[in-house]
Design a protein around this motif. Structure first.
Motif, PDB file in Angstrom:
ATOM      1  N   VAL A 107      -0.688   0.916  -8.430  1.00 27.84           N
ATOM      2  CA  VAL A 107      -1.844   0.179  -8.950  1.00 27.84           C
ATOM      3  C   VAL A 107      -2.374  -0.760  -7.872  1.00 27.84           C
ATOM      4  CG1 VAL A 107      -2.607  -1.550 -10.623  1.00 27.84           C
ATOM      5  CG2 VAL A 107      -1.159   0.342 -11.363  1.00 27.84           C
ATOM      6  N   VAL A 108      -1.470  -1.440  -7.174  1.00 23.13           N
ATOM      7  CA  VAL A 108      -1.877  -2.324  -6.067  1.00 23.13           C
ATOM      8  C   VAL A 108      -2.623  -1.517  -5.009  1.00 23.13           C
ATOM      9  CG1 VAL A 108      -1.014  -3.678  -4.107  1.00 23.13           C
ATOM     10  CG2 VAL A 108      -0.086  -4.060  -6.395  1.00 23.13           C
ATOM     11  N   GLN A 109      -2.083  -0.351  -4.670  1.00 22.93           N
ATOM     12  CA  GLN A 109      -2.713   0.495  -3.648  1.00 22.93           C
ATOM     13  C   GLN A 109      -4.119   0.909  -4.063  1.00 22.93           C
ATOM     14  OE1 GLN A 109      -1.364   1.069  -0.808  1.00 22.93           O
ATOM     15  NE2 GLN A 109      -2.463   2.766   0.132  1.00 22.93           N
ATOM     16  N   LEU A 110      -4.273   1.326  -5.330  1.00 22.17           N
ATOM     17  CA  LEU A 110      -5.581   1.762  -5.811  1.00 22.17           C
ATOM     18  C   LEU A 110      -6.568   0.604  -5.960  1.00 22.17           C
ATOM     19  CD1 LEU A 110      -4.548   4.395  -8.515  1.00 22.17           C
ATOM     20  CD2 LEU A 110      -5.752   4.850  -6.365  1.00 22.17           C
ATOM     21  N   SER A 111      -6.051  -0.606  -5.999  1.00 19.85           N
ATOM     22  CA  SER A 111      -6.904  -1.775  -6.184  1.00 19.85           C
ATOM     23  C   SER A 111      -7.353  -2.394  -4.867  1.00 19.85           C
ATOM     24  CB  SER A 111      -6.147  -2.843  -7.001  1.00 19.85           C
ATOM     25  OG  SER A 111      -5.781  -2.340  -8.254  1.00 19.85           O
ATOM     26  N   GLY A 112      -6.774  -1.940  -3.754  1.00 19.71           N
ATOM     27  CA  GLY A 112      -7.071  -2.536  -2.457  1.00 19.71           C
ATOM     28  C   GLY A 112      -8.034  -1.728  -1.613  1.00 19.71           C
ATOM     29  N   ASP A 113      -8.306  -2.242  -0.440  1.00 23.62           N
ATOM     30  CA  ASP A 113      -9.265  -1.614   0.478  1.00 23.62           C
ATOM     31  C   ASP A 113      -8.831  -0.228   0.943  1.00 23.62           C
ATOM     32  OD1 ASP A 113     -10.850  -3.849   0.277  1.00 23.62           O
ATOM     33  OD2 ASP A 113     -10.098  -4.787   2.117  1.00 23.62           O
ATOM     34  N   ALA A 114      -7.521   0.014   0.960  1.00 17.87           N
ATOM     35  CA  ALA A 114      -7.021   1.307   1.435  1.00 17.87           C
ATOM     36  C   ALA A 114      -7.498   2.453   0.553  1.00 17.87           C
ATOM     37  CB  ALA A 114      -5.492   1.302   1.499  1.00 17.87           C
ATOM     38  N   ALA A 115      -7.874   2.150  -0.700  1.00 15.52           N
ATOM     39  CA  ALA A 115      -8.327   3.188  -1.638  1.00 15.52           C
ATOM     40  C   ALA A 115      -9.821   3.075  -1.920  1.00 15.52           C
ATOM     41  CB  ALA A 115      -7.542   3.092  -2.930  1.00 15.52           C
ATOM     42  N   GLN A 117       0.926  -9.855  -4.730  1.00 15.38           N
ATOM     43  CA  GLN A 117      -0.096  -9.540  -3.735  1.00 15.38           C
ATOM     44  C   GLN A 117      -1.261 -10.528  -3.765  1.00 15.38           C
ATOM     45  OE1 GLN A 117       0.149  -7.402  -1.256  1.00 15.38           O
ATOM     46  NE2 GLN A 117       2.204  -6.874  -1.944  1.00 15.38           N
ATOM     47  N   GLY A 118      -1.104 -11.622  -4.503  1.00 18.45           N
ATOM     48  CA  GLY A 118      -2.083 -12.704  -4.460  1.00 18.45           C
ATOM     49  C   GLY A 118      -3.112 -12.721  -5.564  1.00 18.45           C
ATOM     50  N   ALA A 119      -3.055 -11.753  -6.479  1.00 19.13           N
ATOM     51  CA  ALA A 119      -4.053 -11.703  -7.548  1.00 19.13           C
ATOM     52  C   ALA A 119      -3.763 -12.730  -8.639  1.00 19.13           C
ATOM     53  CB  ALA A 119      -4.099 -10.302  -8.166  1.00 19.13           C
ATOM     54  N   THR A 120      -4.821 -13.198  -9.278  1.00 14.94           N
ATOM     55  CA  THR A 120      -4.702 -13.971 -10.514  1.00 14.94           C
ATOM     56  C   THR A 120      -4.605 -12.961 -11.644  1.00 14.94           C
ATOM     57  OG1 THR A 120      -5.997 -15.823  -9.655  1.00 14.94           O
ATOM     58  CG2 THR A 120      -5.867 -15.597 -12.052  1.00 14.94           C
ATOM     59  N   VAL A 121      -3.556 -13.055 -12.451  1.00 16.10           N
ATOM     60  CA  VAL A 121      -3.256 -11.984 -13.409  1.00 16.10           C
ATOM     61  C   VAL A 121      -3.299 -12.481 -14.853  1.00 16.10           C
ATOM     62  CG1 VAL A 121      -1.574 -10.228 -14.103  1.00 16.10           C
ATOM     63  CG2 VAL A 121      -1.805 -10.854 -11.678  1.00 16.10           C
ATOM     64  N   ILE A 122      -3.930 -11.672 -15.708  1.00 19.92           N
ATOM     65  CA  ILE A 122      -3.949 -11.895 -17.150  1.00 19.92           C
ATOM     66  C   ILE A 122      -3.272 -10.694 -17.797  1.00 19.92           C
ATOM     67  CG2 ILE A 122      -5.375 -12.232 -19.206  1.00 19.92           C
ATOM     68  CD1 ILE A 122      -7.119 -12.646 -15.960  1.00 19.92           C
ATOM     69  N   GLN A 144      -2.564  -8.699  -0.063  1.00 19.58           N
ATOM     70  CA  GLN A 144      -3.765  -7.869   0.082  1.00 19.58           C
ATOM     71  C   GLN A 144      -4.760  -8.006  -1.071  1.00 19.58           C
ATOM     72  OE1 GLN A 144      -3.153  -3.505  -0.504  1.00 19.58           O
ATOM     73  NE2 GLN A 144      -0.973  -4.001  -0.508  1.00 19.58           N
ATOM     74  N   LEU A 145      -4.354  -8.672  -2.159  1.00 20.08           N
ATOM     75  CA  LEU A 145      -5.260  -8.849  -3.295  1.00 20.08           C
ATOM     76  C   LEU A 145      -5.587 -10.328  -3.526  1.00 20.08           C
ATOM     77  CD1 LEU A 145      -3.688  -6.284  -5.794  1.00 20.08           C
ATOM     78  CD2 LEU A 145      -5.603  -5.922  -4.222  1.00 20.08           C
ATOM     79  N   LYS A 146      -5.423 -11.141  -2.516  1.00 20.80           N
ATOM     80  CA  LYS A 146      -5.678 -12.578  -2.635  1.00 20.80           C
ATOM     81  C   LYS A 146      -7.119 -12.828  -3.072  1.00 20.80           C
ATOM     82  CE  LYS A 146      -4.989 -16.937  -0.158  1.00 20.80           C
ATOM     83  NZ  LYS A 146      -4.044 -17.469  -1.147  1.00 20.80           N
ATOM     84  N   GLY A 147      -7.286 -13.658  -4.097  1.00 20.40           N
ATOM     85  CA  GLY A 147      -8.615 -13.973  -4.608  1.00 20.40           C
ATOM     86  C   GLY A 147      -9.117 -13.030  -5.677  1.00 20.40           C
ATOM     87  N   LYS A 148      -8.376 -11.956  -5.943  1.00 21.97           N
ATOM     88  CA  LYS A 148      -8.778 -10.988  -6.973  1.00 21.97           C
ATOM     89  C   LYS A 148      -8.282 -11.432  -8.346  1.00 21.97           C
ATOM     90  CE  LYS A 148     -10.265  -7.829  -3.917  1.00 21.97           C
ATOM     91  NZ  LYS A 148     -11.672  -7.400  -3.817  1.00 21.97           N
ATOM     92  N   ILE A 149      -9.006 -11.039  -9.375  1.00 20.36           N
ATOM     93  CA  ILE A 149      -8.609 -11.327 -10.754  1.00 20.36           C
ATOM     94  C   ILE A 149      -8.314  -9.997 -11.447  1.00 20.36           C
ATOM     95  CG2 ILE A 149      -9.305 -12.322 -12.964  1.00 20.36           C
ATOM     96  CD1 ILE A 149     -11.203 -14.149 -11.358  1.00 20.36           C
TER      97      ILE A 149
END
Length: 246
Positions: free
Chosen positions: A222-230, A29-34, A3-8
């Motif tokens: 954190v994933v939930q708050l970062s996605g479209d559902a929130a 969830q597909g995010a690029t993470v630092i 659900q976070l594909k393409g997100k940084i």
């Protein structure tokens, strides 16, 4: 589903505990993470284990925060998720408090978190998600916790004001306030195995759900708050403490 594909995403204090677990969830969830942290070896080890990028940065140092923001901007342009997680746990009774303990906690938990948000605002994409790691102690009254609790209460106040200030850019700002979480932080307090068992038992007795939380629980939120559902959630403090603060 990623659900976070393409997100940084940037996770401060990502080399252990809640930060590590959250970085793992974001990546899954597909995010690029630092991830960031103060200790070079710990950051390099965690980054290699997680398959993410690690940057050494001390959240208690403003110059390090500014350097981090510049580095991320140069490498990635802009980011979608900022999880301001780095923090320290220390305290004393008010009468016994020292300036050293006060400065240590406030410099990282409040001042550092404040300026991490401040300096990263130009690096946030419109529509980004910012999440502070707060604590249920921000709204509880426990002896010997005045410095730590104050640092988190102040953070919650900043979170709400930031949510208003950044709303024109559709940037959402929220906080997660955990109760007791099973991480290595308790093991670093110098307890013997027997003492640690007693501390955990004392804690669990005060939680209606009768168990401590897991670092991954926070990561999932954190994933939930970062996605479209929130997408309609901002200025909120989500308490995750098994009912402890009720």
């Amino acid at each position: 589903m990623e659900q976070l594909k393409g997100k940084i995403a940037v996770v401060t204090g990502g080399n252990s505990g809640i930060g590590y677990a959250t970085a793992k969830e974001l990546k899954q969830q597909g995010a690029t993470v630092i991830i960031t942290g103060r200790r070079k070896e710990a950051i390099e080890t965690a980054a290699a284990e997680l398959g993410v990028t690690g940057i050494v940065a001390d959240q208690g140092n403003l110059m390090a925060i500014e350097s981090l923001a510049d580095t991320v901007k140069t490498a990635y342009g802009a980011i979608d998720i900022l999880f301001i997680n780095a923090g320290v746990l220390a305290g004393a009774g008010i009468e016994q408090a020292t300036e050293e303990i006060f400065d240590q906690v406030i410099d990282v938990n409040f001042k550092g978190a404040y300026f991490t948000l401040s300096r990263f605002i130009p690096v946030l994409k419109d529509g980004a998600s910012v999440i502070f790691l707060s604590s249920n102690t921000a709204s509880m009254n426990v002896a010997h916790s005045s410095i730590y609790s104050s640092s988190k209460a102040a953070l919650n106040a900043v979170m709400k004001i930031a949510a208003i200030e950044l709303a024109p850019r559709k940037i959402r700002v929220n906080a997660i306030s955990p109760g007791p979480i099973e991480t290595e932080i308790l093991h670093k307090q110098g307890y013997s195995e027997e003492e640690l068992k007693g501390v955990k038992s004392w804690i669990v007795d005060r939680i209606p759900l009768k168990h401590m939380g897991k670092a991954g629980d926070i990561g999932k939120m954190v994933v939930q708050l970062s996605g479209d559902a929130a997408s309609f959630v901002t200025g909120a403090e989500l308490v995750m403490d098994g009912g402890m603060s009720l």
